[in-house]
Design a protein around this motif. Structure first.
Motif, PDB file in Angstrom:
ATOM      1  N   MET A   1       0.823  -1.192   0.000  1.00 53.86           N
ATOM      2  CA  MET A   1       0.000   0.000   0.000  1.00 53.86           C
ATOM      3  C   MET A   1       0.868   1.258   0.000  1.00 53.86           C
ATOM      4  N   ALA A   2       0.409   2.262  -0.684  1.00 51.90           N
ATOM      5  CA  ALA A   2       1.130   3.532  -0.765  1.00 51.90           C
ATOM      6  C   ALA A   2       0.641   4.463   0.339  1.00 51.90           C
ATOM      7  N   THR A   3       1.522   5.351   0.759  1.00 54.63           N
ATOM      8  CA  THR A   3       1.167   6.340   1.773  1.00 54.63           C
ATOM      9  C   THR A   3       1.356   7.731   1.194  1.00 54.63           C
ATOM     10  N   THR A   4       1.081   8.728   2.017  1.00 56.32           N
ATOM     11  CA  THR A   4       1.216  10.114   1.560  1.00 56.32           C
ATOM     12  C   THR A   4       2.662  10.469   1.228  1.00 56.32           C
ATOM     13  N   ALA A   5       3.614   9.696   1.720  1.00 55.85           N
ATOM     14  CA  ALA A   5       5.026   9.938   1.389  1.00 55.85           C
ATOM     15  C   ALA A   5       5.311   9.632  -0.078  1.00 55.85           C
ATOM     16  N   ASP A   6       4.437   8.869  -0.743  1.00 56.59           N
ATOM     17  CA  ASP A   6       4.617   8.493  -2.140  1.00 56.59           C
ATOM     18  C   ASP A   6       3.989   9.479  -3.118  1.00 56.59           C
ATOM     19  N   ILE A   7       3.338  10.523  -2.619  1.00 63.20           N
ATOM     20  CA  ILE A   7       2.691  11.491  -3.509  1.00 63.20           C
ATOM     21  C   ILE A   7       3.742  12.256  -4.291  1.00 63.20           C
ATOM     22  N   ARG A   8       3.501  12.404  -5.599  1.00 68.49           N
ATOM     23  CA  ARG A   8       4.375  13.193  -6.471  1.00 68.49           C
ATOM     24  C   ARG A   8       3.514  13.799  -7.576  1.00 68.49           C
TER      25      ARG A   8
END
Length: 188
Positions: A1-8
């Protein structure tokens, strides 16, 4: 699962059963509260633009997107028609799914974004810069070159581009498709 740290920027995420592309994002930190991550989102499957805020570390749901080369064929009642360069399959796309439809010309290669989960065609991206022929332009007046003066010019796709006074009818120019601005003259 992705988290907000992965936003780009450019990431496509699923939010409230709709798909959104991240246009801009940032993080707000305060001394007392947990960090917050905010993003400006543009709708991929709708025309909405929204802002959304998450707590730092929250789960997000990115959508895997694939870009495939297509060729623009023609425009008709069904929309803009494109052909897959590998399979020769033809698809029709609505005008709102194309990032700069005013700069499309027959035979031009574009990138079509495909949602790999549903195999649905999502949007069409033109190259960042294209070369077009100026089909109509008023003649520039001598002596009007002290400042960066621009005049309207019609290009072969029917779009109007603001160009410097020295650009004449019949010349090739390079245009930025993202903002519609003149870049330079191109030698034939």
């Amino acid at each position: 699962m992705a988290t907000t740290a992965d936003i780009r920027t450019g990431l496509i995420i699923k939010l409230d059963n709709s798909l959104y592309s991240v246009v801009e994002f940032g993080q707000n930190k305060t001394a007392r509260a947990a960090a917050k991550v905010w993003a400006k989102l543009k709708g991929v499957d709708n025309s909405r633009s929204i802002e959304h805020t998450w707590n730092s570390g929250d789960t997000i749901f990115p959508v895997r997107i694939e870009k495939k080369a297509f060729q623009f064929l023609y425009k008709d009642d069904t929309g803009y028609n494109f052909m897959d360069n590998e399979t020769f399959e033809q698809i029709a796309m609505a005008e709102q799914t194309i990032d700069a439809p005013q700069f499309l010309k027959e035979g031009q290669e574009v990138a079509v974004q495909i949602n790999t989960e549903t195999e649905q065609y999502m949007s069409v991206e033109l190259p960042d810069k294209i070369v077009v022929l100026v089909t109509y332009s008023e003649p520039g007046v001598k002596g009007d070159t002290a400042t960066r003066t621009l005049k309207p010019a019609t290009v072969e796709t029917g779009a109007t581009v603001m160009v410097p006074l020295f650009v004449e009818e019949g010349e090739l120019i390079r245009v930025n498709t993202k903002n519609g601005e003149y870049i330079e003259r191109v030698k034939a």
